[in-house]
Design a protein around this motif. Structure first.
Motif, PDB file in Angstrom:
ATOM      1  N   SER A 101     -19.496  29.870   8.133  1.00 14.36           N
ATOM      2  CA  SER A 101     -19.715  31.305   8.316  1.00 14.36           C
ATOM      3  C   SER A 101     -20.500  31.850   7.133  1.00 14.36           C
ATOM      4  CB  SER A 101     -18.368  32.031   8.432  1.00 14.36           C
ATOM      5  OG  SER A 101     -18.558  33.425   8.465  1.00 14.36           O
ATOM      6  N   VAL A 102     -21.547  32.628   7.408  1.00 15.17           N
ATOM      7  CA  VAL A 102     -22.388  33.145   6.332  1.00 15.17           C
ATOM      8  C   VAL A 102     -22.373  34.673   6.235  1.00 15.17           C
ATOM      9  CG1 VAL A 102     -23.892  31.127   6.454  1.00 15.17           C
ATOM     10  CG2 VAL A 102     -24.485  33.171   7.773  1.00 15.17           C
ATOM     11  N   ASP A 103     -21.523  35.314   6.985  1.00 17.72           N
ATOM     12  CA  ASP A 103     -21.448  36.770   6.947  1.00 17.72           C
ATOM     13  C   ASP A 103     -19.985  37.179   7.080  1.00 17.72           C
ATOM     14  OD1 ASP A 103     -22.224  39.398   6.871  1.00 17.72           O
ATOM     15  OD2 ASP A 103     -22.721  39.511   9.003  1.00 17.72           O
ATOM     16  N   PRO A 104     -19.391  37.783   6.043  1.00 22.15           N
ATOM     17  CA  PRO A 104     -20.035  38.259   4.804  1.00 22.15           C
ATOM     18  C   PRO A 104     -20.303  37.126   3.825  1.00 22.15           C
ATOM     19  CG  PRO A 104     -17.698  38.680   4.712  1.00 22.15           C
ATOM     20  CD  PRO A 104     -17.954  38.119   6.096  1.00 22.15           C
ATOM     21  N   TRP A 105     -21.139  37.440   2.835  1.00 27.14           N
ATOM     22  CA  TRP A 105     -21.494  36.463   1.799  1.00 27.14           C
ATOM     23  C   TRP A 105     -21.626  37.206   0.477  1.00 27.14           C
ATOM     24  CZ3 TRP A 105     -22.064  31.243   2.733  1.00 27.14           C
ATOM     25  CH2 TRP A 105     -22.565  30.462   1.694  1.00 27.14           C
ATOM     26  N   SER A 106     -21.184  36.575  -0.580  1.00 27.51           N
ATOM     27  CA  SER A 106     -21.327  37.177  -1.905  1.00 27.51           C
ATOM     28  C   SER A 106     -21.797  36.134  -2.900  1.00 27.51           C
ATOM     29  CB  SER A 106     -20.004  37.808  -2.364  1.00 27.51           C
ATOM     30  OG  SER A 106     -18.987  36.831  -2.469  1.00 27.51           O
ATOM     31  N   VAL A 107     -22.383  36.608  -3.982  1.00 27.96           N
ATOM     32  CA  VAL A 107     -22.895  35.741  -5.043  1.00 27.96           C
ATOM     33  C   VAL A 107     -22.299  36.218  -6.363  1.00 27.96           C
ATOM     34  CG1 VAL A 107     -24.940  34.918  -6.273  1.00 27.96           C
ATOM     35  CG2 VAL A 107     -25.050  35.313  -3.788  1.00 27.96           C
ATOM     36  N   VAL A 108     -21.653  35.310  -7.076  1.00 23.72           N
ATOM     37  CA  VAL A 108     -21.093  35.603  -8.385  1.00 23.72           C
ATOM     38  C   VAL A 108     -22.179  35.424  -9.437  1.00 23.72           C
ATOM     39  CG1 VAL A 108     -19.423  34.888 -10.136  1.00 23.72           C
ATOM     40  CG2 VAL A 108     -18.751  34.968  -7.715  1.00 23.72           C
ATOM     41  N   VAL A 109     -22.344  36.406 -10.294  1.00 22.13           N
ATOM     42  CA  VAL A 109     -23.294  36.350 -11.402  1.00 22.13           C
ATOM     43  C   VAL A 109     -22.501  36.369 -12.696  1.00 22.13           C
ATOM     44  CG1 VAL A 109     -25.203  37.513 -12.579  1.00 22.13           C
ATOM     45  CG2 VAL A 109     -25.089  37.504 -10.058  1.00 22.13           C
ATOM     46  N   GLU A 110     -22.782  35.420 -13.597  1.00 25.12           N
ATOM     47  CA  GLU A 110     -22.007  35.340 -14.827  1.00 25.12           C
ATOM     48  C   GLU A 110     -22.849  34.790 -15.967  1.00 25.12           C
ATOM     49  OE1 GLU A 110     -18.810  32.837 -13.434  1.00 25.12           O
ATOM     50  OE2 GLU A 110     -19.892  30.985 -13.955  1.00 25.12           O
ATOM     51  N   GLY A 111     -22.270  34.793 -17.148  1.00 21.48           N
ATOM     52  CA  GLY A 111     -22.938  34.217 -18.296  1.00 21.48           C
ATOM     53  C   GLY A 111     -23.680  35.235 -19.130  1.00 21.48           C
ATOM     54  N   GLU A 112     -24.784  34.810 -19.708  1.00 20.70           N
ATOM     55  CA  GLU A 112     -25.532  35.588 -20.694  1.00 20.70           C
ATOM     56  C   GLU A 112     -26.440  36.620 -20.015  1.00 20.70           C
ATOM     57  OE1 GLU A 112     -24.848  35.390 -23.723  1.00 20.70           O
ATOM     58  OE2 GLU A 112     -23.849  33.468 -23.963  1.00 20.70           O
ATOM     59  N   CYS A 113     -25.826  37.667 -19.509  1.00 19.26           N
ATOM     60  CA  CYS A 113     -26.606  38.702 -18.828  1.00 19.26           C
ATOM     61  C   CYS A 113     -25.896  40.042 -18.937  1.00 19.26           C
ATOM     62  CB  CYS A 113     -26.849  38.343 -17.362  1.00 19.26           C
ATOM     63  SG  CYS A 113     -25.367  38.322 -16.338  1.00 19.26           S
ATOM     64  N   GLY A 114     -26.633  41.104 -18.705  1.00 18.57           N
ATOM     65  CA  GLY A 114     -26.082  42.443 -18.831  1.00 18.57           C
ATOM     66  C   GLY A 114     -25.373  42.958 -17.606  1.00 18.57           C
ATOM     67  N   ARG A 115     -25.543  42.274 -16.462  1.00 22.36           N
ATOM     68  CA  ARG A 115     -24.954  42.780 -15.222  1.00 22.36           C
ATOM     69  C   ARG A 115     -24.208  41.674 -14.472  1.00 22.36           C
ATOM     70  NH1 ARG A 115     -29.021  46.168 -11.693  1.00 22.36           N
ATOM     71  NH2 ARG A 115     -27.015  46.738 -10.761  1.00 22.36           N
ATOM     72  N   GLY A 117     -20.969  39.963 -12.436  1.00 21.09           N
ATOM     73  CA  GLY A 117     -20.089  40.486 -11.398  1.00 21.09           C
ATOM     74  C   GLY A 117     -20.265  39.730 -10.103  1.00 21.09           C
ATOM     75  N   GLU A 118     -19.535  40.138  -9.094  1.00 20.63           N
ATOM     76  CA  GLU A 118     -19.652  39.559  -7.753  1.00 20.63           C
ATOM     77  C   GLU A 118     -20.405  40.545  -6.876  1.00 20.63           C
ATOM     78  OE1 GLU A 118     -16.969  37.505  -4.193  1.00 20.63           O
ATOM     79  OE2 GLU A 118     -16.029  38.251  -6.027  1.00 20.63           O
ATOM     80  N   TYR A 119     -21.542  40.090  -6.345  1.00 28.28           N
ATOM     81  CA  TYR A 119     -22.429  40.947  -5.572  1.00 28.28           C
ATOM     82  C   TYR A 119     -22.383  40.558  -4.092  1.00 28.28           C
ATOM     83  CZ  TYR A 119     -24.683  42.434  -9.943  1.00 28.28           C
ATOM     84  OH  TYR A 119     -24.951  42.957 -11.191  1.00 28.28           O
ATOM     85  N   ALA A 120     -22.111  41.534  -3.238  1.00 31.68           N
ATOM     86  CA  ALA A 120     -22.355  41.297  -1.816  1.00 31.68           C
ATOM     87  C   ALA A 120     -23.840  40.989  -1.648  1.00 31.68           C
ATOM     88  CB  ALA A 120     -21.968  42.527  -1.003  1.00 31.68           C
ATOM     89  N   LEU A 121     -24.152  40.053  -0.798  1.00 33.70           N
ATOM     90  CA  LEU A 121     -25.543  39.612  -0.693  1.00 33.70           C
ATOM     91  C   LEU A 121     -26.477  40.772  -0.357  1.00 33.70           C
ATOM     92  CD1 LEU A 121     -27.550  37.324  -0.852  1.00 33.70           C
ATOM     93  CD2 LEU A 121     -27.067  36.781   1.543  1.00 33.70           C
ATOM     94  N   GLU A 122     -26.028  41.692   0.495  1.00 32.61           N
ATOM     95  CA  GLU A 122     -26.896  42.805   0.854  1.00 32.61           C
ATOM     96  C   GLU A 122     -27.203  43.683  -0.359  1.00 32.61           C
ATOM     97  OE1 GLU A 122     -22.745  43.800   2.637  1.00 32.61           O
ATOM     98  OE2 GLU A 122     -24.003  42.029   2.259  1.00 32.61           O
TER      99      GLU A 122
END
Length: 324
Positions: A101-115, A117-122
């Motif tokens: 299943s690909v909907d919903p989908w989220s992408v976790v962003v981490e590490g050396e960055c200013g933003r 978090g977990e982003y909903a793909l949309e």
């Protein structure tokens, strides 16, 4: 297989891309005899078993990121894949990827960055306009395709996530879910899941690096890496990680799946290079699909897959036989 309902991350469009722009289903069916003669590979789906196309996407064609080479037929693009999460056979992804299943989908962003978090793909996608780019895809197994991808420049996403000065590399990770991905639960798998890949920051920021959400004008088929995958056309295909769920900015070079599994065969850089053979086969030529016993369709491989003008400077002074 193809998503049959409009996914939440497919941005609203004012008008559907006309079917006449692309090969329609009838044209595909009429070409199956030629395809069968040209692509006589075991384990592939018949034309009658192929999935229906997905949701049409709005996009802007990018002639400067294209090629006049003949595109690989749509049917071959969606039925001839390496996606070991669903099996090792070329036809396994097309058979079994609809279990994911690909909907919903989220992408976790981490590490050396200013933003982080977990982003909903949309939310990750919606500020950007989709582009169409027609890229060559060269597999390390010495076969190749030409594919019209739909997506967003990777650099545009990276800029929004605000990596800091310590971010030297970008790490990517594929979904790990053995319940949906039968290859991950196979007792015969030698891969340490989840699938991991990475790029040097200057590679990730290169104008060619692309996050694709579709192909042939429509949403990405599951077997091709839905709902979002990386495309780095000057590198062997295994660098273009599929079904991304994590992006991490980091100072140290990330460990990558095939490099960990067989470092003598698959290096971190994995640039297409006919001067450096795979230990078990030559990389001097490639078999452009569709291909078969009667029409193997061999051609000479070009360094950096023909994108040297855009990327050669990234590796200036490096010994590419050592940093393969």
């Amino acid at each position: 297989m193809f998503i049959k309902k409009r996914p939440s991350w497919a941005l609203p469009h004012s008008e559907v891309t006309p079917e006449s722009v692309y090969l329609n289903r009838r044209q595909f069916m009429s070409g199956t005899v030629a395809v069968a003669a040209g692509l006589s590979m075991p384990g592939l789906l018949s034309a009658a078993e192929l999935p229906v196309p997905g949701e049409a996407l709005d996009y802007v064609a990018m002639p400067g990121f294209s090629t006049d080479e003949k595109k690989t037929p749509f049917e071959d693009v969606i039925r001839y894949n390496n996606f070991y999460e669903f099996g090792t056979g070329k036809g396994d992804p097309a058979r079994y990827a609809d279990e994911m299943s690909v909907d919903p989908w989220s992408v976790v962003v981490e590490g050396e960055c200013g933003r982080p978090g977990e982003y909903a793909l949309e939310d990750l996608l919606k500020p950007h306009e989709y582009q169409e780019r027609v890229y060559r895809l060269r597999c390390v197994e010495a076969w190749s395709m030409v594919i019209p991808w739909i997506g967003i420049p990777l650099a545009d996403i990276i800029k929004r996530l605000e990596p800091n000065s310590r971010a030297k590399y970008v790490y990517f990770e594929t979904l790990y879910d053995p319940d949906q991905m039968r290859g991950q639960r196979s007792l015969f798998s030698t891969i340490d899941w989840p699938y991991q890949e990475g790029l040097r920051m200057d590679e990730a920021m290169n104008e060619l690096s692309f996050l694709a959400v579709g192909l042939y004008g429509k949403t990405m088929p599951n077997q091709n890496g839905a709902p979002i995958r990386l495309v780095v056309p000057w590198k062997y295909g295994f660098k273009s990680i599929k079904s991304i769920v994590k992006i991490r900015f980091q100072e140290e070079r990330p460990k990558t799946t095939w490099e960990m599994l067989a470092p003598q065969e698959y290096g971190f850089y994995a640039n297409v290079n006919p001067e450096v053979d795979h230990p078990r086969w030559s990389q001097k030529r490639e078999r452009r699909l569709p291909s078969g016993l009667l029409s193997p369709n061999w051609m000479e491989t070009v360094k950096f897959n023909g994108y040297g003008e855009q990327v050669a400077d990234l590796y200036k002074g490096m010994d590419l036989s050592k940093f393969y």
